[in-house]
Design a protein around this motif. Structure first.
Motif, PDB file in Angstrom:
ATOM      1  N   VAL A  15      10.428 -10.248  -5.039  1.00 19.61           N
ATOM      2  CA  VAL A  15      11.200  -9.014  -5.100  1.00 19.61           C
ATOM      3  C   VAL A  15      10.489  -8.052  -4.164  1.00 19.61           C
ATOM      4  O   VAL A  15       9.256  -7.902  -4.256  1.00 19.61           O
ATOM      5  CB  VAL A  15      11.238  -8.452  -6.535  1.00 19.61           C
ATOM      6  N   ILE A  16      11.213  -7.426  -3.257  1.00 17.70           N
ATOM      7  CA  ILE A  16      10.604  -6.556  -2.255  1.00 17.70           C
ATOM      8  C   ILE A  16      10.929  -5.101  -2.581  1.00 17.70           C
ATOM      9  O   ILE A  16      12.095  -4.740  -2.732  1.00 17.70           O
ATOM     10  CB  ILE A  16      11.095  -6.917  -0.840  1.00 17.70           C
ATOM     11  N   PHE A  17       9.873  -4.284  -2.697  1.00 16.20           N
ATOM     12  CA  PHE A  17      10.019  -2.855  -2.944  1.00 16.20           C
ATOM     13  C   PHE A  17       9.560  -2.086  -1.717  1.00 16.20           C
ATOM     14  O   PHE A  17       8.423  -2.276  -1.256  1.00 16.20           O
ATOM     15  CB  PHE A  17       9.162  -2.411  -4.127  1.00 16.20           C
ATOM     16  N   PRO A  18      10.404  -1.192  -1.199  1.00 16.75           N
ATOM     17  CA  PRO A  18       9.960  -0.327  -0.104  1.00 16.75           C
ATOM     18  C   PRO A  18       9.086   0.797  -0.649  1.00 16.75           C
ATOM     19  O   PRO A  18       9.369   1.355  -1.714  1.00 16.75           O
ATOM     20  CB  PRO A  18      11.276   0.215   0.459  1.00 16.75           C
ATOM     21  N   VAL A  19       7.997   1.088   0.052  1.00 14.12           N
ATOM     22  CA  VAL A  19       7.095   2.177  -0.332  1.00 14.12           C
ATOM     23  C   VAL A  19       6.735   2.976   0.912  1.00 14.12           C
ATOM     24  O   VAL A  19       6.851   2.482   2.036  1.00 14.12           O
ATOM     25  CB  VAL A  19       5.824   1.652  -1.037  1.00 14.12           C
ATOM     26  N   GLY A  20       6.273   4.194   0.699  1.00 14.39           N
ATOM     27  CA  GLY A  20       5.906   5.051   1.822  1.00 14.39           C
ATOM     28  C   GLY A  20       4.446   4.974   2.201  1.00 14.39           C
ATOM     29  O   GLY A  20       4.083   5.265   3.342  1.00 14.39           O
ATOM     30  N   ASP A  21       3.582   4.568   1.272  1.00 12.91           N
ATOM     31  CA  ASP A  21       2.141   4.518   1.520  1.00 12.91           C
ATOM     32  C   ASP A  21       1.577   3.328   0.754  1.00 12.91           C
ATOM     33  O   ASP A  21       1.657   3.289  -0.478  1.00 12.91           O
ATOM     34  CB  ASP A  21       1.497   5.829   1.057  1.00 12.91           C
ATOM     35  N   LEU A  22       1.024   2.372   1.468  1.00 14.66           N
ATOM     36  CA  LEU A  22       0.567   1.135   0.831  1.00 14.66           C
ATOM     37  C   LEU A  22      -0.580   1.375  -0.144  1.00 14.66           C
ATOM     38  O   LEU A  22      -0.569   0.859  -1.263  1.00 14.66           O
ATOM     39  CB  LEU A  22       0.169   0.103   1.887  1.00 14.66           C
ATOM     40  N   GLY A  23      -1.573   2.152   0.250  1.00 14.16           N
ATOM     41  CA  GLY A  23      -2.703   2.408  -0.627  1.00 14.16           C
ATOM     42  C   GLY A  23      -2.282   3.087  -1.919  1.00 14.16           C
ATOM     43  O   GLY A  23      -2.715   2.708  -3.005  1.00 14.16           O
ATOM     44  N   GLU A  24      -1.439   4.088  -1.820  1.00 16.42           N
ATOM     45  CA  GLU A  24      -0.959   4.791  -3.003  1.00 16.42           C
ATOM     46  C   GLU A  24      -0.131   3.865  -3.882  1.00 16.42           C
ATOM     47  O   GLU A  24      -0.237   3.885  -5.105  1.00 16.42           O
ATOM     48  CB  GLU A  24      -0.131   6.008  -2.588  1.00 16.42           C
ATOM     49  N   ALA A  25       0.699   3.040  -3.262  1.00 17.46           N
ATOM     50  CA  ALA A  25       1.534   2.112  -4.024  1.00 17.46           C
ATOM     51  C   ALA A  25       0.672   1.088  -4.764  1.00 17.46           C
ATOM     52  O   ALA A  25       0.904   0.806  -5.941  1.00 17.46           O
ATOM     53  CB  ALA A  25       2.526   1.407  -3.106  1.00 17.46           C
ATOM     54  N   VAL A  26      -0.319   0.535  -4.102  1.00 13.51           N
ATOM     55  CA  VAL A  26      -1.201  -0.438  -4.746  1.00 13.51           C
ATOM     56  C   VAL A  26      -1.917   0.212  -5.931  1.00 13.51           C
ATOM     57  O   VAL A  26      -1.996  -0.374  -7.012  1.00 13.51           O
ATOM     58  CB  VAL A  26      -2.197  -1.041  -3.731  1.00 13.51           C
ATOM     59  N   ARG A  27      -2.415   1.433  -5.757  1.00 13.90           N
ATOM     60  CA  ARG A  27      -3.076   2.123  -6.878  1.00 13.90           C
ATOM     61  C   ARG A  27      -2.109   2.322  -8.042  1.00 13.90           C
ATOM     62  O   ARG A  27      -2.457   2.079  -9.200  1.00 13.90           O
ATOM     63  CB  ARG A  27      -3.636   3.475  -6.412  1.00 13.90           C
ATOM     64  N   PHE A  28      -0.879   2.755  -7.759  1.00 14.41           N
ATOM     65  CA  PHE A  28       0.118   2.963  -8.811  1.00 14.41           C
ATOM     66  C   PHE A  28       0.340   1.673  -9.594  1.00 14.41           C
ATOM     67  O   PHE A  28       0.292   1.664 -10.827  1.00 14.41           O
ATOM     68  CB  PHE A  28       1.447   3.440  -8.210  1.00 14.41           C
ATOM     69  N   TYR A  29       0.563   0.574  -8.884  1.00 15.95           N
ATOM     70  CA  TYR A  29       0.858  -0.685  -9.565  1.00 15.95           C
ATOM     71  C   TYR A  29      -0.364  -1.262 -10.267  1.00 15.95           C
ATOM     72  O   TYR A  29      -0.232  -1.907 -11.306  1.00 15.95           O
ATOM     73  CB  TYR A  29       1.520  -1.672  -8.606  1.00 15.95           C
ATOM     74  N   GLU A  30      -1.560  -1.029  -9.751  1.00 14.82           N
ATOM     75  CA  GLU A  30      -2.756  -1.446 -10.484  1.00 14.82           C
ATOM     76  C   GLU A  30      -2.865  -0.645 -11.783  1.00 14.82           C
ATOM     77  O   GLU A  30      -3.202  -1.207 -12.827  1.00 14.82           O
ATOM     78  CB  GLU A  30      -4.002  -1.277  -9.616  1.00 14.82           C
ATOM     79  N   TRP A  31      -2.570   0.649 -11.760  1.00 15.18           N
ATOM     80  CA  TRP A  31      -2.561   1.456 -12.988  1.00 15.18           C
ATOM     81  C   TRP A  31      -1.545   0.890 -13.971  1.00 15.18           C
ATOM     82  O   TRP A  31      -1.738   0.939 -15.176  1.00 15.18           O
ATOM     83  CB  TRP A  31      -2.205   2.908 -12.711  1.00 15.18           C
ATOM     84  N   ALA A  32      -0.433   0.370 -13.449  1.00 13.76           N
ATOM     85  CA  ALA A  32       0.622  -0.187 -14.299  1.00 13.76           C
ATOM     86  C   ALA A  32       0.279  -1.581 -14.809  1.00 13.76           C
ATOM     87  O   ALA A  32       1.066  -2.185 -15.521  1.00 13.76           O
ATOM     88  CB  ALA A  32       1.949  -0.218 -13.546  1.00 13.76           C
ATOM     89  N   GLY A  33      -0.887  -2.113 -14.429  1.00 10.98           N
ATOM     90  CA  GLY A  33      -1.343  -3.389 -14.964  1.00 10.98           C
ATOM     91  C   GLY A  33      -1.148  -4.600 -14.069  1.00 10.98           C
ATOM     92  O   GLY A  33      -1.398  -5.723 -14.492  1.00 10.98           O
ATOM     93  N   PHE A  34      -0.703  -4.398 -12.841  1.00 10.57           N
ATOM     94  CA  PHE A  34      -0.489  -5.520 -11.925  1.00 10.57           C
ATOM     95  C   PHE A  34      -1.790  -5.861 -11.196  1.00 10.57           C
ATOM     96  O   PHE A  34      -2.563  -4.976 -10.849  1.00 10.57           O
ATOM     97  CB  PHE A  34       0.566  -5.178 -10.867  1.00 10.57           C
ATOM     98  N   ALA A  35      -1.986  -7.146 -10.932  1.00  6.10           N
ATOM     99  CA  ALA A  35      -3.091  -7.603 -10.091  1.00  6.10           C
ATOM    100  C   ALA A  35      -2.548  -7.832  -8.686  1.00  6.10           C
ATOM    101  O   ALA A  35      -1.402  -8.244  -8.511  1.00  6.10           O
ATOM    102  CB  ALA A  35      -3.680  -8.899 -10.641  1.00  6.10           C
ATOM    103  N   VAL A  36      -3.372  -7.561  -7.697  1.00  4.37           N
ATOM    104  CA  VAL A  36      -2.973  -7.755  -6.302  1.00  4.37           C
ATOM    105  C   VAL A  36      -3.311  -9.183  -5.900  1.00  4.37           C
ATOM    106  O   VAL A  36      -4.465  -9.613  -6.002  1.00  4.37           O
ATOM    107  CB  VAL A  36      -3.692  -6.742  -5.376  1.00  4.37           C
ATOM    108  N   ALA A  37      -2.298  -9.931  -5.456  1.00  2.00           N
ATOM    109  CA  ALA A  37      -2.519 -11.303  -4.977  1.00  2.00           C
ATOM    110  C   ALA A  37      -3.114 -11.277  -3.576  1.00  2.00           C
ATOM    111  O   ALA A  37      -4.034 -12.026  -3.268  1.00  2.00           O
ATOM    112  CB  ALA A  37      -1.215 -12.089  -4.979  1.00  2.00           C
ATOM    113  N   PHE A  38      -2.577 -10.413  -2.720  1.00  2.56           N
ATOM    114  CA  PHE A  38      -3.150 -10.196  -1.394  1.00  2.56           C
ATOM    115  C   PHE A  38      -2.648  -8.871  -0.853  1.00  2.56           C
ATOM    116  O   PHE A  38      -1.650  -8.326  -1.308  1.00  2.56           O
ATOM    117  CB  PHE A  38      -2.843 -11.349  -0.425  1.00  2.56           C
TER     118      PHE A  38
END
Length: 136
Positions: A15-38
């Motif tokens: 599933v592809i989500f468009p975001v405006g800032d990669l670093g901010e998006a990764v932080r948001f999703y890590e706060w939401a409990g997601f792990a980064v695969a790469f």
């Protein structure tokens, strides 16, 4: 493709989500409990793990894509969790408020949240129909 030929849907890829800032998006999703695969900053993408499955949520930077509230009729991605009310509390503890209170469905409960770019995620359980849910 002839009339007799067909294709078979095998499952989800990503599933592809468009975001405006990669670093901010990764932080948001890590706060939401997601792990980064790469994460590939030069390419403007990061892959988030969803359970033990290979497909995930791909965050992709879109230049000039700013913050926006979720549109009610926008697509939503719902992910299965053991208990949607627990997910709602943990998300709130991480500073991620729900779009609305958790609500009932035919199979269980759902809580929906949105990232800063309006992408909507639902966390749903199968508390009313556990035989349909994944085995945890």
């Amino acid at each position: 493709m002839s009339e007799k030929e067909s294709y078979e849907l095998l499952g989800f890829d990503n599933v592809i989500f468009p975001v405006g800032d990669l670093g901010e998006a990764v932080r948001f999703y890590e706060w939401a409990g997601f792990a980064v695969a790469f994460r590939f900053d030069d390419g403007g993408i990061a892959m988030l793990k969803v359970g033990g499955e290979t497909p995930g949520i791909l965050l992709r930077v879109e230049e000039g894509f700013g913050y926006r509230p979720p549109v009610w009729l926008s697509p939503r991605v719902w992910l299965e969790v053991p208990d949607a009310r627990v997910a709602a509390r943990q998300l709130a503890d991480a500073g991620i408020g729900p779009l609305d209170e958790p609500f009932d469905t035919a199979t269980g409960r759902v809580v929906e949240v949105a990232d800063p770019w309006g992408n909507v995620l639902g966390f749903t359980d199968y508390s009313k129909r556990p035989e349909l849910g994944r085995r945890t």
